[in-house]
Motif scaffolding. Structure first.
Motif, PDB file in Angstrom:
ATOM      1  N   GLU A  89       0.429  -1.076   0.089  1.00 52.97           N
ATOM      2  CA  GLU A  89       0.330  -0.346   0.010  1.00 52.97           C
ATOM      3  C   GLU A  89       0.483   0.555   0.020  1.00 52.97           C
ATOM      4  O   GLU A  89       0.233   2.397  -0.688  1.00 52.97           O
ATOM      5  N   SER A  90       2.026   1.211   0.797  1.00 62.54           N
ATOM      6  CA  SER A  90       2.986   2.894   0.713  1.00 62.54           C
ATOM      7  C   SER A  90       4.043   2.918  -0.612  1.00 62.54           C
ATOM      8  O   SER A  90       5.172   3.674  -0.107  1.00 62.54           O
ATOM      9  N   LEU A 133       6.096   0.006  12.461  1.00 68.05           N
ATOM     10  CA  LEU A 133       6.524   0.246  11.554  1.00 68.05           C
ATOM     11  C   LEU A 133       6.174  -1.601  10.660  1.00 68.05           C
ATOM     12  O   LEU A 133       6.583  -2.916  11.702  1.00 68.05           O
ATOM     13  N   ALA A 134       6.208  -1.667   9.734  1.00 70.13           N
ATOM     14  CA  ALA A 134       5.862  -2.972   8.978  1.00 70.13           C
ATOM     15  C   ALA A 134       7.553  -3.413   9.030  1.00 70.13           C
ATOM     16  O   ALA A 134       8.496  -2.983   9.480  1.00 70.13           O
ATOM     17  N   VAL A 135       7.446  -4.313   8.422  1.00 64.15           N
ATOM     18  CA  VAL A 135       8.747  -5.312   8.967  1.00 64.15           C
ATOM     19  C   VAL A 135       9.092  -6.054  10.048  1.00 64.15           C
ATOM     20  O   VAL A 135       9.193  -7.438  10.798  1.00 64.15           O
ATOM     21  N   ALA A 136       9.678  -5.057  11.084  1.00 58.69           N
ATOM     22  CA  ALA A 136       9.989  -5.211  12.011  1.00 58.69           C
ATOM     23  C   ALA A 136       9.537  -4.889  13.403  1.00 58.69           C
ATOM     24  O   ALA A 136      10.249  -5.034  14.885  1.00 58.69           O
ATOM     25  N   GLY A 137       9.015  -3.797  13.438  1.00 57.07           N
ATOM     26  CA  GLY A 137       7.654  -3.853  14.006  1.00 57.07           C
ATOM     27  C   GLY A 137       8.415  -3.160  15.013  1.00 57.07           C
ATOM     28  O   GLY A 137       8.367  -2.697  16.240  1.00 57.07           O
ATOM     29  N   SER A 138       9.474  -1.973  15.227  1.00 57.20           N
ATOM     30  CA  SER A 138      10.401  -1.467  16.057  1.00 57.20           C
ATOM     31  C   SER A 138      11.031  -0.381  15.114  1.00 57.20           C
ATOM     32  O   SER A 138      10.811  -0.636  13.635  1.00 57.20           O
ATOM     33  N   VAL A 139      11.452   0.981  15.378  1.00 56.11           N
ATOM     34  CA  VAL A 139      12.282   1.384  14.951  1.00 56.11           C
ATOM     35  C   VAL A 139      13.319   1.020  14.476  1.00 56.11           C
ATOM     36  O   VAL A 139      13.740   1.710  13.147  1.00 56.11           O
ATOM     37  N   LYS A 140      13.967   0.013  14.868  1.00 56.03           N
ATOM     38  CA  LYS A 140      15.162  -0.169  14.053  1.00 56.03           C
ATOM     39  C   LYS A 140      14.488  -0.749  12.408  1.00 56.03           C
ATOM     40  O   LYS A 140      15.073  -1.588  11.732  1.00 56.03           O
TER      41      LYS A 140
END
Ligand SMILES: *Cc1c(COP(=O)(O)O)cnc(C)c1O
Length: 441
Positions: free
Chosen positions: A67-68, A106-113
């Protein structure tokens, strides 16, 4: 040596595990600092362009980013009900607007990382692919997801030391490219994070020791293998640049939401800090954009205030929290770091406004408050961010900061952003465990 820095009032308070508000005495104006830093606006632009080149690849490997268009970005949402709750039940006096930057989702990692970690893996991938002639800069990078390319990358290894979230980000991204991945996990890392990584085919090595030791071992093993690349959280400029890209995107979001940042409408960012890469990168990016109109404060646990200790003593990574009698152990697993990055602290010296430390107890209280008021779950480490807006006008030190920068009368127009750094991947049963955790303190 030890006695000398113990003379600093703030270090004494840190050693006593007191919650503190600290203003950075070395801070300069943006005009004075910008030319002196070892990072440039061009490098951030270069990182932005690289992420844009990789967008088709990201979209292909991670359908959740369709989507993004392959851009991994989080929402910025107002949390007025949380603001009211903090003011009503936690003794806050927050004025202005309170927003949540949901890097927790956040997509993929679910954190600021997902910012720095994935960026560094992609940067390395581009370097290898260009060298091998697999792509040119003008190509559609989705071709890097082909079987042929994956096979090529499978001869290489990526390694990283982590308390959990960096491992998840590097592990998931590297596995998607096709690398062999080894994550060196400190004793603070949660079991579910190790399990999740193993399910992606990642090799997880567990250590009884803390984060610095896990990094050291990982670096050593990686250096011994010419086909292995080590993501060095204690020194990496690439990680830093990946995080810095956040600021330009935040600017777009604020503009879209009709929120103006200028001399009369100051921006305050509150970011949980571990080794310093994530909050440091975001800070640098924000200063590039808003200069003296943005004020950034980090928040660390009382048992692991490594960045504050490093900056206040000027010793940076030459000192660990254990040297002032702290354990470095905290429920905030993402922040369980005893020694700060060797790179970030020096960059922060002239640009960081200050710091807060917080007792673990409050992380769970803020977590429950956010669920109750906004129905948003973020992990306890992330909740450290709320200590900032809550206490900004309460400590003498930070009140002085506001006064000296002529901010007292502008506070009603202030825009406060609590930077939520992780949470989306936390399994349901662990969320329930967190919900039922009440600490003394
Ligand atoms: C890693 C992390 C941070 C801080 O990032 P550093 O680069 O270690 O300072 C903050 N919150 C969470 C949840 C994290 O995983």
């Amino acid at each position: 040596m030890e006695r000398e820095h113990m003379d600093l009032p703030v270090v004494r308070k840190l050693a006593e595990k007191k919650q503190v508000g600290w203003r950075n005495p070395k801070k300069l104006s943006w005009e004075e600092s910008k030319g002196t830093l070892p990072v440039t606006a061009e490098e951030v632009k270069d990182a932005e362009a690289r992420l844009a080149r990789f967008a088709p690849f990201i979209q292909k490997c991670f359908p959740e980013t369709k989507e993004s268009g392959g851009v991994i970005e989080s929402e910025l949402v107002p949390i007025e009900k949380m603001k009211d709750l903090l003011n009503r039940e936690f003794g806050g006096t927050i004025e202005g607007t309170l927003l949540l930057k949901k890097d927790s989702h956040l997509a993929v990692a679910g954190s600021v990382k997902a910012r720095g970690g994935i960026y560094e893996v992609l940067k390395h991938t581009e370097d290898l692919a260009l060298e091998a002639g697999l792509i040119t800069l003008e190509d559609d990078y989705s071709k890097l997801a082909s079987d042929e390319c994956r096979k090529y990358f499978s001869q290489y290894t990526i390694q990283v030391g982590s308390t959990g979230n960096l491992g998840l980000s590097i592990g998931i991204a590297s596995a998607a490219v096709g690398y062999r991945v080894v994550v060196h996990m400190s004793s603070d890392a949660r079991q579910w994070k190790k399990d999740l990584l193993r399910s992606h085919g990642v090799t997880v090595i567990e250590y009884e020791s803390d984060y610095s030791e896990a990094v050291k071992q990982g670096r050593k093993e990686s250096d011994a293998d010419p086909k292995s690349y080590f993501v060095d959280d204690e020194n990496s400029k690439n990680l830093f640049l990946g995080y810095a890209v956040a600021a330009g995107r935040l600017k777009e979001q604020l503009t879209k939401q009709g929120i103006c940042i200028d001399e009369d409408h100051p921006l305050f960012l509150y970011i949980p800090c571990g080794v310093g890469g994530a909050p440091g990168g975001v800070t640098y990016g924000a200063k590039e954009i808003w200069g003296d109109n943005v004020h950034v404060f980090f928040v660390e646990p009382v048992e692991a205030p490594c960045m504050l200790l490093g900056m206040a003593t000027g010793l940076h990574h030459e000192i660990s929290v254990q040297e002032i009698g702290l354990t470095g152990q905290t429920h905030a697993d993402g922040l369980a770091v005893g020694r700060p990055s060797g790179f970030v602290g020096k960059v922060m010296d002239p640009i960081l406004s200050g710091e807060f430390t917080v007792h673990d107890k409050w992380l769970y209280e803020y977590m429950r408050a956010l669920i109750k008021s906004e129905n948003i779950f973020i992990e306890p480490s992330s909740c450290a961010a709320f200590e900032g807006p809550l206490k900004l006008s309460q400590y003498e030190e930070t009140k002085d900061y506001l006064q000296e920068h002529g901010l007292l009368e502008k506070i009603p127009n202030a825009v406060h952003i609590a930077w939520a750094t992780g949470g989306r991947l936390v399994p349901e049963e662990i969320r329930r465990e967190y919900q039922d955790t009440y600490l003394e303190g």
